[in-house]
Write a protein that holds these residues in place. Structure first.
Motif, PDB file in Angstrom:
ATOM      1  N   ASP A 100       0.818  -1.211   0.000  1.00 29.34           N
ATOM      2  CA  ASP A 100       0.000   0.000   0.000  1.00 29.34           C
ATOM      3  C   ASP A 100       0.849   1.258   0.000  1.00 29.34           C
ATOM      4  O   ASP A 100       0.457   2.279  -0.548  1.00 29.34           O
ATOM      5  CB  ASP A 100      -0.931   0.018   1.221  1.00 29.34           C
ATOM      6  N   ARG A 101       2.011   1.190   0.651  1.00 28.42           N
ATOM      7  CA  ARG A 101       2.846   2.379   0.785  1.00 28.42           C
ATOM      8  C   ARG A 101       4.096   2.240  -0.080  1.00 28.42           C
ATOM      9  O   ARG A 101       5.080   1.624   0.322  1.00 28.42           O
ATOM     10  CB  ARG A 101       3.234   2.599   2.255  1.00 28.42           C
ATOM     11  N   GLU A 107       2.445   4.301 -13.679  1.00 28.63           N
ATOM     12  CA  GLU A 107       1.611   3.384 -14.450  1.00 28.63           C
ATOM     13  C   GLU A 107       1.569   3.898 -15.884  1.00 28.63           C
ATOM     14  O   GLU A 107       1.099   5.013 -16.126  1.00 28.63           O
ATOM     15  CB  GLU A 107       0.207   3.311 -13.849  1.00 28.63           C
ATOM     16  N   ARG A 114       0.852   7.940 -15.654  1.00 30.20           N
ATOM     17  CA  ARG A 114       0.404   8.675 -14.480  1.00 30.20           C
ATOM     18  C   ARG A 114       1.179   8.176 -13.265  1.00 30.20           C
ATOM     19  O   ARG A 114       1.774   7.095 -13.295  1.00 30.20           O
ATOM     20  CB  ARG A 114      -1.103   8.554 -14.269  1.00 30.20           C
ATOM     21  N   THR A 116       1.405   7.803  -8.852  1.00 31.46           N
ATOM     22  CA  THR A 116       0.887   7.855  -7.491  1.00 31.46           C
ATOM     23  C   THR A 116       2.111   7.996  -6.604  1.00 31.46           C
ATOM     24  O   THR A 116       3.111   7.292  -6.810  1.00 31.46           O
ATOM     25  CB  THR A 116       0.126   6.559  -7.143  1.00 31.46           C
ATOM     26  N   TYR A 117       2.060   8.898  -5.619  1.00 30.81           N
ATOM     27  CA  TYR A 117       3.286   9.199  -4.886  1.00 30.81           C
ATOM     28  C   TYR A 117       2.990   9.564  -3.439  1.00 30.81           C
ATOM     29  O   TYR A 117       1.869   9.945  -3.086  1.00 30.81           O
ATOM     30  CB  TYR A 117       4.045  10.336  -5.568  1.00 30.81           C
ATOM     31  N   THR A 119       3.021  11.980  -0.623  1.00 30.52           N
ATOM     32  CA  THR A 119       3.028  13.440  -0.566  1.00 30.52           C
ATOM     33  C   THR A 119       4.005  13.974   0.482  1.00 30.52           C
ATOM     34  O   THR A 119       4.363  15.156   0.439  1.00 30.52           O
ATOM     35  CB  THR A 119       1.620  13.968  -0.261  1.00 30.52           C
TER      36      THR A 119
END
Length: 202
Positions: A100-101, A107, A114, A116-117, A119
């Protein structure tokens, strides 16, 4: 962004990480596996693609579910994230089975990419630069697969002009007179001023 096989997309991501960090031994999460790839000896992009394919075959041969592997090797609730901080997914190999982390997940597929990171580590502007660099690098790699990975372009023309040319535009006018002539001019214009101090003498 050009459409490309999964191995090319992943090789471009590894090249990007290598160019950012200088590391030649990289592990990324991919298809539910920690995938370790070497970038030693300055491979061409085509050679790196072959290394990626071999690493994926090796990982598939010895596939163990990530949660089971983490439980055996890295006990504790946060163990699985320690195998890799970055991950990569495609339409054919989505991000299923990853922790999850993950600090950064890219992707790619169907002409787009795109991210996901975390923050706490990145802001939106930094990730946009990462995505831009990835697109530029991938396009150059597809156009020049025999080029060494270290020579592939990261910046597009606008960013290159801004960073390399505009930010370094530090030129300024230089007087036509020589230094002795400038010194003599100061003597003429300020005859009572101290010109030189040496010890107690001036």
């Amino acid at each position: 962004m050009p459409d490309a096989p999964d191995s090319v997309l992943l090789a471009a991501f590894l090249t990007l990480l290598h160019r950012y960090s200088g590391a030649t031994d990289l592990t990324v999460g991919h298809d539910g596996l920690p995938l370790r790839v070497s970038l030693e000896h300055a491979p061409s992009f085509r050679e790196l693609e072959s290394r990626v394919e071999q690493a994926r075959r090796d990982a598939e041969t010895h596939r163990v579910p990530l949660d089971l592997l983490a439980g055996e090797l890295l006990p504790g609730p946060d163990g699985e994230a320690a195998f890799f901080g970055t991950a990569f997914a495609t339409a054919a190999r989505p991000a299923d089975g990853l922790p999850d982390r993950v600090d950064l997940l890219l992707e790619a597929g169907e002409g787009s990419v795109r991210a996901t990171y975390a923050t706490a580590l990145f802001d939106g502007a930094a990730v946009e630069r990462v995505l831009g660099h990835y697109r530029t690098l991938l396009a150059d790699a597809v156009a020049r697969p025999e080029a060494p990975v270290g020579s592939l372009a990261l910046m597009d023309e606008d960013e290159y002009r801004r960073v390399v040319l505009d930010w370094n535009a530090t030129g300024h006018g230089v007087p036509a007179a020589t230094w002795p002539e400038l010194f003599a001019e100061q003597v003429r214009s300020r005859p009572g001023a101290v010109a030189l101090v040496f010890g107690t003498r001036s």
